[in-house]
Design a protein around this motif. Sequence first.
Motif, PDB file in Angstrom:
ATOM      1  N   VAL A 181       0.851  -1.186   0.000  1.00  0.00           N
ATOM      2  CA  VAL A 181       0.000   0.000   0.000  1.00  0.00           C
ATOM      3  C   VAL A 181       0.895   1.246   0.000  1.00  0.00           C
ATOM      4  CG1 VAL A 181      -1.704   1.345   1.284  1.00  0.00           C
ATOM      5  CG2 VAL A 181      -1.931  -1.146   1.104  1.00  0.00           C
ATOM      6  N   ALA A 182       0.815   2.013  -1.091  1.00  0.00           N
ATOM      7  CA  ALA A 182       1.626   3.216  -1.245  1.00  0.00           C
ATOM      8  C   ALA A 182       0.721   4.435  -1.342  1.00  0.00           C
ATOM      9  CB  ALA A 182       2.510   3.099  -2.485  1.00  0.00           C
ATOM     10  N   ALA A 183      -0.249   4.496  -0.441  1.00  0.00           N
ATOM     11  CA  ALA A 183      -1.178   5.628  -0.382  1.00  0.00           C
ATOM     12  C   ALA A 183      -0.625   6.701   0.548  1.00  0.00           C
ATOM     13  CB  ALA A 183      -2.541   5.145   0.117  1.00  0.00           C
ATOM     14  N   PRO A 184      -1.143   7.934   0.467  1.00  0.00           N
ATOM     15  CA  PRO A 184      -0.721   8.981   1.404  1.00  0.00           C
ATOM     16  C   PRO A 184      -1.011   8.563   2.845  1.00  0.00           C
ATOM     17  CG  PRO A 184      -1.941   9.930  -0.429  1.00  0.00           C
ATOM     18  CD  PRO A 184      -2.082   8.445  -0.549  1.00  0.00           C
ATOM     19  N   PRO A 185      -0.222   9.030   3.822  1.00  0.00           N
ATOM     20  CA  PRO A 185      -0.388   8.608   5.222  1.00  0.00           C
ATOM     21  C   PRO A 185      -1.814   8.735   5.741  1.00  0.00           C
ATOM     22  CG  PRO A 185       1.630   9.866   4.989  1.00  0.00           C
ATOM     23  CD  PRO A 185       0.929   9.938   3.659  1.00  0.00           C
ATOM     24  N   ALA A 186      -2.522   9.790   5.350  1.00  0.00           N
ATOM     25  CA  ALA A 186      -3.877  10.006   5.866  1.00  0.00           C
ATOM     26  C   ALA A 186      -4.851   8.930   5.401  1.00  0.00           C
ATOM     27  CB  ALA A 186      -4.382  11.380   5.445  1.00  0.00           C
ATOM     28  N   HIS A 187      -4.523   8.214   4.323  1.00  0.00           N
ATOM     29  CA  HIS A 187      -5.437   7.223   3.754  1.00  0.00           C
ATOM     30  C   HIS A 187      -4.931   5.794   3.890  1.00  0.00           C
ATOM     31  CE1 HIS A 187      -7.668  10.558   2.043  1.00  0.00           C
ATOM     32  NE2 HIS A 187      -6.552  11.028   1.527  1.00  0.00           N
ATOM     33  N   VAL A 188      -3.749   5.618   4.476  1.00  0.00           N
ATOM     34  CA  VAL A 188      -3.139   4.291   4.531  1.00  0.00           C
ATOM     35  C   VAL A 188      -4.015   3.294   5.269  1.00  0.00           C
ATOM     36  CG1 VAL A 188      -1.285   3.010   5.669  1.00  0.00           C
ATOM     37  CG2 VAL A 188      -0.731   4.915   4.190  1.00  0.00           C
ATOM     38  N   ALA A 189      -4.477   3.645   6.467  1.00  0.00           N
ATOM     39  CA  ALA A 189      -5.269   2.709   7.263  1.00  0.00           C
ATOM     40  C   ALA A 189      -6.543   2.304   6.531  1.00  0.00           C
ATOM     41  CB  ALA A 189      -5.602   3.329   8.618  1.00  0.00           C
ATOM     42  N   GLU A 190      -7.206   3.265   5.919  1.00  0.00           N
ATOM     43  CA  GLU A 190      -8.444   2.986   5.189  1.00  0.00           C
ATOM     44  C   GLU A 190      -8.195   2.026   4.029  1.00  0.00           C
ATOM     45  OE1 GLU A 190     -11.415   5.475   2.186  1.00  0.00           O
ATOM     46  OE2 GLU A 190     -10.088   6.557   3.550  1.00  0.00           O
ATOM     47  N   VAL A 191      -7.115   2.278   3.265  1.00  0.00           N
ATOM     48  CA  VAL A 191      -6.812   1.426   2.108  1.00  0.00           C
ATOM     49  C   VAL A 191      -6.397   0.032   2.560  1.00  0.00           C
ATOM     50  CG1 VAL A 191      -5.292   1.154   0.109  1.00  0.00           C
ATOM     51  CG2 VAL A 191      -6.210   3.418   0.679  1.00  0.00           C
ATOM     52  N   ALA A 217       0.214  13.622   9.601  1.00  0.00           N
ATOM     53  CA  ALA A 217       0.285  12.326  10.266  1.00  0.00           C
ATOM     54  C   ALA A 217       1.350  12.274  11.356  1.00  0.00           C
ATOM     55  CB  ALA A 217       0.559  11.237   9.227  1.00  0.00           C
ATOM     56  N   ASN A 218       2.189  13.305  11.450  1.00  0.00           N
ATOM     57  CA  ASN A 218       3.277  13.290  12.440  1.00  0.00           C
ATOM     58  C   ASN A 218       3.506  14.683  13.032  1.00  0.00           C
ATOM     59  OD1 ASN A 218       5.248  11.779  13.832  1.00  0.00           O
ATOM     60  ND2 ASN A 218       6.865  12.386  12.408  1.00  0.00           N
ATOM     61  N   PRO A 219       2.446  15.408  13.393  1.00  0.00           N
ATOM     62  CA  PRO A 219       2.611  16.818  13.773  1.00  0.00           C
ATOM     63  C   PRO A 219       3.312  17.027  15.114  1.00  0.00           C
ATOM     64  CG  PRO A 219       0.347  16.122  14.118  1.00  0.00           C
ATOM     65  CD  PRO A 219       1.019  14.991  13.410  1.00  0.00           C
ATOM     66  N   GLY A 220       3.041  16.161  16.094  1.00  0.00           N
ATOM     67  CA  GLY A 220       3.589  16.379  17.430  1.00  0.00           C
ATOM     68  C   GLY A 220       5.103  16.385  17.481  1.00  0.00           C
ATOM     69  N   PRO A 221       5.777  15.312  17.040  1.00  0.00           N
ATOM     70  CA  PRO A 221       7.247  15.303  17.069  1.00  0.00           C
ATOM     71  C   PRO A 221       7.880  16.431  16.253  1.00  0.00           C
ATOM     72  CG  PRO A 221       6.411  13.076  16.766  1.00  0.00           C
ATOM     73  CD  PRO A 221       5.223  13.995  16.636  1.00  0.00           C
ATOM     74  N   VAL A 222       7.261  16.783  15.122  1.00  0.00           N
ATOM     75  CA  VAL A 222       7.810  17.873  14.303  1.00  0.00           C
ATOM     76  C   VAL A 222       7.660  19.208  15.032  1.00  0.00           C
ATOM     77  CG1 VAL A 222       7.677  19.075  12.090  1.00  0.00           C
ATOM     78  CG2 VAL A 222       7.291  16.609  12.187  1.00  0.00           C
ATOM     79  N   ALA A 223       6.506  19.427  15.651  1.00  0.00           N
ATOM     80  CA  ALA A 223       6.278  20.671  16.394  1.00  0.00           C
ATOM     81  C   ALA A 223       7.257  20.794  17.557  1.00  0.00           C
ATOM     82  CB  ALA A 223       4.837  20.727  16.903  1.00  0.00           C
ATOM     83  N   ASP A 224       7.541  19.678  18.237  1.00  0.00           N
ATOM     84  CA  ASP A 224       8.498  19.710  19.354  1.00  0.00           C
ATOM     85  C   ASP A 224       9.881  20.135  18.873  1.00  0.00           C
ATOM     86  OD1 ASP A 224       6.523  18.876  21.083  1.00  0.00           O
ATOM     87  OD2 ASP A 224       7.125  16.758  21.042  1.00  0.00           O
ATOM     88  N   LEU A 225      10.298  19.594  17.745  1.00  0.00           N
ATOM     89  CA  LEU A 225      11.617  19.941  17.206  1.00  0.00           C
ATOM     90  C   LEU A 225      11.674  21.406  16.760  1.00  0.00           C
ATOM     91  CD1 LEU A 225      12.245  16.693  15.178  1.00  0.00           C
ATOM     92  CD2 LEU A 225      13.679  17.514  17.051  1.00  0.00           C
ATOM     93  N   LEU A 226      10.604  21.867  16.101  1.00  0.00           N
ATOM     94  CA  LEU A 226      10.578  23.262  15.672  1.00  0.00           C
ATOM     95  C   LEU A 226      10.560  24.203  16.872  1.00  0.00           C
ATOM     96  CD1 LEU A 226       8.153  23.269  12.607  1.00  0.00           C
ATOM     97  CD2 LEU A 226      10.630  23.536  12.604  1.00  0.00           C
ATOM     98  N   SER A 227       9.930  23.779  17.958  1.00  0.00           N
ATOM     99  CA  SER A 227       9.940  24.587  19.175  1.00  0.00           C
ATOM    100  C   SER A 227      11.360  24.725  19.710  1.00  0.00           C
ATOM    101  CB  SER A 227       9.038  23.950  20.233  1.00  0.00           C
ATOM    102  OG  SER A 227       9.041  24.717  21.425  1.00  0.00           O
ATOM    103  N   ASP A 228      12.113  23.622  19.687  1.00  0.00           N
ATOM    104  CA  ASP A 228      13.516  23.680  20.116  1.00  0.00           C
ATOM    105  C   ASP A 228      14.326  24.601  19.206  1.00  0.00           C
ATOM    106  OD1 ASP A 228      12.953  21.916  22.144  1.00  0.00           O
ATOM    107  OD2 ASP A 228      13.655  20.141  21.051  1.00  0.00           O
ATOM    108  N   ILE A 229      14.085  24.499  17.904  1.00  0.00           N
ATOM    109  CA  ILE A 229      14.802  25.370  16.963  1.00  0.00           C
ATOM    110  C   ILE A 229      14.420  26.824  17.181  1.00  0.00           C
ATOM    111  CG2 ILE A 229      14.965  26.002  14.514  1.00  0.00           C
ATOM    112  CD1 ILE A 229      14.935  23.080  13.835  1.00  0.00           C
ATOM    113  N   SER A 230      13.142  27.064  17.501  1.00  0.00           N
ATOM    114  CA  SER A 230      12.694  28.422  17.776  1.00  0.00           C
ATOM    115  C   SER A 230      13.464  29.034  18.945  1.00  0.00           C
ATOM    116  CB  SER A 230      11.191  28.422  18.076  1.00  0.00           C
ATOM    117  OG  SER A 230      10.739  29.715  18.408  1.00  0.00           O
TER     118      SER A 230
END
Length: 361
Positions: A60-70, A226-239
Motif C-alpha cells: 500500500v503506497a497511499a498517502p499517510p492520511a489514507h493508509v489505514a483505510e486502504v 500524520a506526524n505533527p507532534g514530534p515535528v512541532a516539538d523539534l521546531l519549538s527547540d529550533i525556535s
Amino acid sequence: MRNALVIGTGLIGTSAALALVQRGVVVHLVDHDPEQARTAAALGAGTDAAPDGPVDLAVVAAPPAHVAEVLADAMRRGAARGYLDVASVKGGPRRELEAMGLDLSGYIGTHPMSGREKSGPLAATADLFEGRPWVLTPTRDTDTEVLNLALELVSHCRAVPVVMDADAHDRAVALVSHMPHLVSSLVAARLKNAEEAAVRLCGQGIRDVTRIAASDPRMWIDILSANPGPVADLLSDISTDLEEAVQALRALQSSDEAKRREGATGIEDVLRRGNAGQVRVPGKHGSAPRVYEVVAVLIDDQPGQLARIFADAGLAGVNIEDVRIEHATGQQAGLVQLMVEPKAAPVLTSALRERGWSIRQ
C-alpha cells in the motif's frame, strides 16, 4: 514471492513495482486514479489488470492520511497473504487499524528512506531504493511469513533493512526528514519577495539548503498531518535556538565591548554545535563520514565536459568519491568540485593540469 499488488502508483509505489518486475515478480497495479495506474503499467511496472485471486503481498503506497483505510479495505477483501505500507509515518496508521478491530498478524509497517522532489509514476525508477535504508516495524504479533515477504521486497529493491519500533521511527523521521523539510521551506520562502539583484547572487549553499523545498506541498501536508507532534516539538527547540542566535547577533551590534564578546560567544556556540551535529551524518554508503579533499575544475557548459573529467580521473587511477557543480552567474561556465581521498588530490590535480584542465585553487 510470485506476485504482488501495488496499491498507489505514485513515485514510491511505481518504483517498487519496477524493481519487483525486474526480479520476475508479477505485479498488479491499482490507483484511485486509473489513468495513473495505466501510466505506471505503460512504464513497465506491471499490469493494471486485477489479479485472479489473492496475491502473495499487497504493497500500500497511499498517502499517510489514507493508509489505514486502504489497508483495511484490502484486508477485508482478502487481497493478499501479507500486507505492508510504505508511508513515512508508522505509529498512527497502526493505531487506526487496531481501533478497527482488524487482525494485524498479516501486516507490517515499513518505510523506504528514499525519494525525490518530483512525484508521480513518471518520476519513478527501479533503482530509487538501492543502498538506502528501508525501515521495518514488526511487532510481537507479526507473522514470520509476512516479515519474510517484507524482507524479500526490500531485497528485490536492493535496499538495506532496518528494524525499528513504530513510534521511535516517527520521532526519528521528524528529526531527519520532516523538520528539515519545513526549515528548508521557511528559508526558501524568504526568497519569494526578495529583490532580483539579491536572488541572482544565489550560490551552491542556498541551493543545498532549499533543494527539498521544491517538493509537492500537497504530499507534505499529508505527511506532516500524520506526524505533527514530534515535528512541532523539534521546531519549538529550533525556535528557542533561533531566539538565542538573534539575541547574540543583536549583541554583536552593540557599542559595548563586553556585549560584543558575549554575542560572538553565542554565535560561536551555535556554529560549533552545528559542526558537532553535522559530523554525525552518515557518509558514503551509510558508513562513518570521511573528510575528502576538493579538487575544483573550471569547465565550459558544453556537452561531454563531465564525461571527459571522469575519464581523465580514471586514467589517473583516482576514484571520485563525490561531485558538486556550481554554475557561474551569467556565464556559460561552472566549477566542478571533485571530492577525493586526501592522498589522491595532488595526483588528480597534476593529471588534470597535464590534460589541459583549469584548476581553481
